[in-house]
Design a protein around this motif. Sequence first.
Motif, PDB file in Angstrom:
ATOM      1  N   SER A  50       0.827  -1.202   0.000  1.00 20.90           N
ATOM      2  CA  SER A  50       0.000   0.000   0.000  1.00 20.90           C
ATOM      3  C   SER A  50       0.867   1.260   0.000  1.00 20.90           C
ATOM      4  N   VAL A  51       1.962   1.230   0.753  1.00 18.39           N
ATOM      5  CA  VAL A  51       2.883   2.371   0.762  1.00 18.39           C
ATOM      6  C   VAL A  51       3.450   2.599  -0.634  1.00 18.39           C
ATOM      7  N   ILE A  52       3.853   1.514  -1.298  1.00 20.67           N
ATOM      8  CA  ILE A  52       4.387   1.634  -2.662  1.00 20.67           C
ATOM      9  C   ILE A  52       3.329   2.203  -3.598  1.00 20.67           C
ATOM     10  N   GLU A  53       2.122   1.681  -3.521  1.00 24.80           N
ATOM     11  CA  GLU A  53       1.049   2.143  -4.407  1.00 24.80           C
ATOM     12  C   GLU A  53       0.757   3.632  -4.187  1.00 24.80           C
ATOM     13  N   ARG A  54       0.688   4.053  -2.949  1.00 25.51           N
ATOM     14  CA  ARG A  54       0.405   5.459  -2.648  1.00 25.51           C
ATOM     15  C   ARG A  54       1.584   6.356  -3.026  1.00 25.51           C
ATOM     16  N   ALA A  55       2.790   5.859  -2.818  1.00 24.30           N
ATOM     17  CA  ALA A  55       3.963   6.635  -3.203  1.00 24.30           C
ATOM     18  C   ALA A  55       4.030   6.801  -4.718  1.00 24.30           C
ATOM     19  N   ARG A  56       3.726   5.734  -5.435  1.00 20.98           N
ATOM     20  CA  ARG A  56       3.724   5.839  -6.902  1.00 20.98           C
ATOM     21  C   ARG A  56       2.710   6.878  -7.364  1.00 20.98           C
ATOM     22  N   HIS A  57       1.538   6.872  -6.777  1.00 18.49           N
ATOM     23  CA  HIS A  57       0.512   7.851  -7.141  1.00 18.49           C
ATOM     24  C   HIS A  57       1.013   9.271  -6.866  1.00 18.49           C
ATOM     25  N   ALA A  58       1.661   9.473  -5.726  1.00 15.36           N
ATOM     26  CA  ALA A  58       2.134  10.804  -5.354  1.00 15.36           C
ATOM     27  C   ALA A  58       3.321  11.255  -6.205  1.00 15.36           C
ATOM     28  N   LEU A  59       4.195  10.333  -6.556  1.00 18.78           N
ATOM     29  CA  LEU A  59       5.411  10.678  -7.283  1.00 18.78           C
ATOM     30  C   LEU A  59       5.209  10.780  -8.785  1.00 18.78           C
ATOM     31  N   GLY A  60       4.148  10.156  -9.285  1.00 21.86           N
ATOM     32  CA  GLY A  60       3.945  10.115 -10.719  1.00 21.86           C
ATOM     33  C   GLY A  60       4.692   8.954 -11.345  1.00 21.86           C
ATOM     34  N   PRO A  61       4.544   8.777 -12.650  1.00 23.15           N
ATOM     35  CA  PRO A  61       5.068   7.573 -13.298  1.00 23.15           C
ATOM     36  C   PRO A  61       6.562   7.575 -13.568  1.00 23.15           C
ATOM     37  N   ASP A  62       7.214   8.735 -13.489  1.00 27.80           N
ATOM     38  CA  ASP A  62       8.583   8.827 -13.980  1.00 27.80           C
ATOM     39  C   ASP A  62       9.654   8.742 -12.895  1.00 27.80           C
ATOM     40  N   ARG A  63       9.285   8.870 -11.641  1.00 29.36           N
ATOM     41  CA  ARG A  63      10.254   8.797 -10.550  1.00 29.36           C
ATOM     42  C   ARG A  63      10.597   7.341 -10.241  1.00 29.36           C
ATOM     43  N   PRO A  64      11.877   7.026 -10.020  1.00 29.32           N
ATOM     44  CA  PRO A  64      12.224   5.660  -9.615  1.00 29.32           C
ATOM     45  C   PRO A  64      11.599   5.329  -8.263  1.00 29.32           C
ATOM     46  N   LEU A  65      11.151   4.101  -8.109  1.00 30.74           N
ATOM     47  CA  LEU A  65      10.607   3.637  -6.838  1.00 30.74           C
ATOM     48  C   LEU A  65      10.902   2.148  -6.713  1.00 30.74           C
ATOM     49  N   GLY A  66      11.616   1.786  -5.652  1.00 32.89           N
ATOM     50  CA  GLY A  66      12.031   0.403  -5.500  1.00 32.89           C
ATOM     51  C   GLY A  66      11.269  -0.345  -4.427  1.00 32.89           C
ATOM     52  N   VAL A  67      11.359  -1.645  -4.502  1.00 41.00           N
ATOM     53  CA  VAL A  67      10.801  -2.525  -3.482  1.00 41.00           C
ATOM     54  C   VAL A  67      11.941  -3.378  -2.935  1.00 41.00           C
ATOM     55  N   GLY A  68      12.018  -3.458  -1.594  1.00 43.41           N
ATOM     56  CA  GLY A  68      13.069  -4.232  -0.969  1.00 43.41           C
ATOM     57  C   GLY A  68      12.546  -5.496  -0.309  1.00 43.41           C
ATOM     58  N   THR A  69      13.479  -6.352   0.099  1.00 43.03           N
ATOM     59  CA  THR A  69      13.167  -7.633   0.730  1.00 43.03           C
ATOM     60  C   THR A  69      12.292  -8.490  -0.177  1.00 43.03           C
ATOM     61  N   VAL A  70      12.623  -8.516  -1.452  1.00 44.34           N
ATOM     62  CA  VAL A  70      11.917  -9.361  -2.418  1.00 44.34           C
ATOM     63  C   VAL A  70      12.488 -10.774  -2.305  1.00 44.34           C
ATOM     64  N   LEU A  71      11.664 -11.683  -1.844  1.00 44.82           N
ATOM     65  CA  LEU A  71      12.109 -13.067  -1.630  1.00 44.82           C
ATOM     66  C   LEU A  71      11.564 -14.032  -2.668  1.00 44.82           C
ATOM     67  N   THR A  72      10.327 -13.832  -3.090  1.00 46.59           N
ATOM     68  CA  THR A  72       9.641 -14.796  -3.944  1.00 46.59           C
ATOM     69  C   THR A  72       9.179 -14.149  -5.242  1.00 46.59           C
ATOM     70  N   ALA A  73       8.775 -15.005  -6.168  1.00 48.45           N
ATOM     71  CA  ALA A  73       8.202 -14.500  -7.416  1.00 48.45           C
ATOM     72  C   ALA A  73       6.937 -13.704  -7.148  1.00 48.45           C
ATOM     73  N   GLU A  74       6.129 -14.158  -6.186  1.00 45.75           N
ATOM     74  CA  GLU A  74       4.907 -13.438  -5.847  1.00 45.75           C
ATOM     75  C   GLU A  74       5.213 -12.060  -5.273  1.00 45.75           C
ATOM     76  N   ASP A  75       6.268 -11.954  -4.482  1.00 49.68           N
ATOM     77  CA  ASP A  75       6.695 -10.637  -3.987  1.00 49.68           C
ATOM     78  C   ASP A  75       6.955  -9.687  -5.153  1.00 49.68           C
ATOM     79  N   ALA A  76       7.691 -10.180  -6.131  1.00 48.78           N
ATOM     80  CA  ALA A  76       8.038  -9.339  -7.277  1.00 48.78           C
ATOM     81  C   ALA A  76       6.796  -8.927  -8.053  1.00 48.78           C
ATOM     82  N   ARG A  77       5.893  -9.880  -8.296  1.00 48.52           N
ATOM     83  CA  ARG A  77       4.694  -9.568  -9.068  1.00 48.52           C
ATOM     84  C   ARG A  77       3.797  -8.580  -8.334  1.00 48.52           C
TER      85      ARG A  77
END
Length: 210
Positions: A50-77
């Motif tokens: 939810s934090v990622i989704e809200r941050a993406r909305h606030a930052l717009g489509p062009d700002r880099p935004l990463g996700v950490g602690t990706v362990l599984t394929a489902e995490d990535a998706r």
Amino acid sequence: MDLTAALATHRLVAIVRGDDPDAALHTVLALVEEGVDLVEVSLSGKDALSVIERARHALGPDRPLGVGTVLTAEDARAAHSAGADFAVTPGLGDGIGAARELGMPVLAGVLTPTEIIAAQAMGVAALKIFPIAQSGGAAYLKALRGPFPDTPFVPVGGVDEAVARACLAAGALAVGVGSPLVGDAAEGGSITALRERARLFRTLVAEATP
């Protein structure tokens, strides 16, 4: 995005995790406002997607935004669906292949030479040496650069100001910084203090030898 080029340009990745999703969101936005352009939101934090989704909305489509602690394929998706465009892993799990299939470059966690070779074979963008402070610090990074002189290393784990300076001087492409930069901001702590730390770390990496 070209994550390797972005790491070379900005030299700093902020790592945000916390138990207060609103505070974590405000932390991400304040960091970006202070010029910390590479921020990852760890999936180990509360309601991280939810934090990622809200941050993406606030930052717009062009700002880099990463996700950490990706362990599984489902995490990535799930993170990709939420709006993350690069992935950071603590090790060599299934999340790497899934992220790359989705077009997300990966900063993959490694520690040993064997893991470095395996990660390179997986086509990752850069290698997160983790945990660096507990594994010899800049001296260990310097030793790794002997057999891997052109490998894009990003030390993470216990990276405070002193460790950041030493690792950048030892040839790190960039550094990943969690609590020494974020402090308690993602738990509802001072955003003003966060901004001061962000300016300090930005100055530190700007002054480091390329």
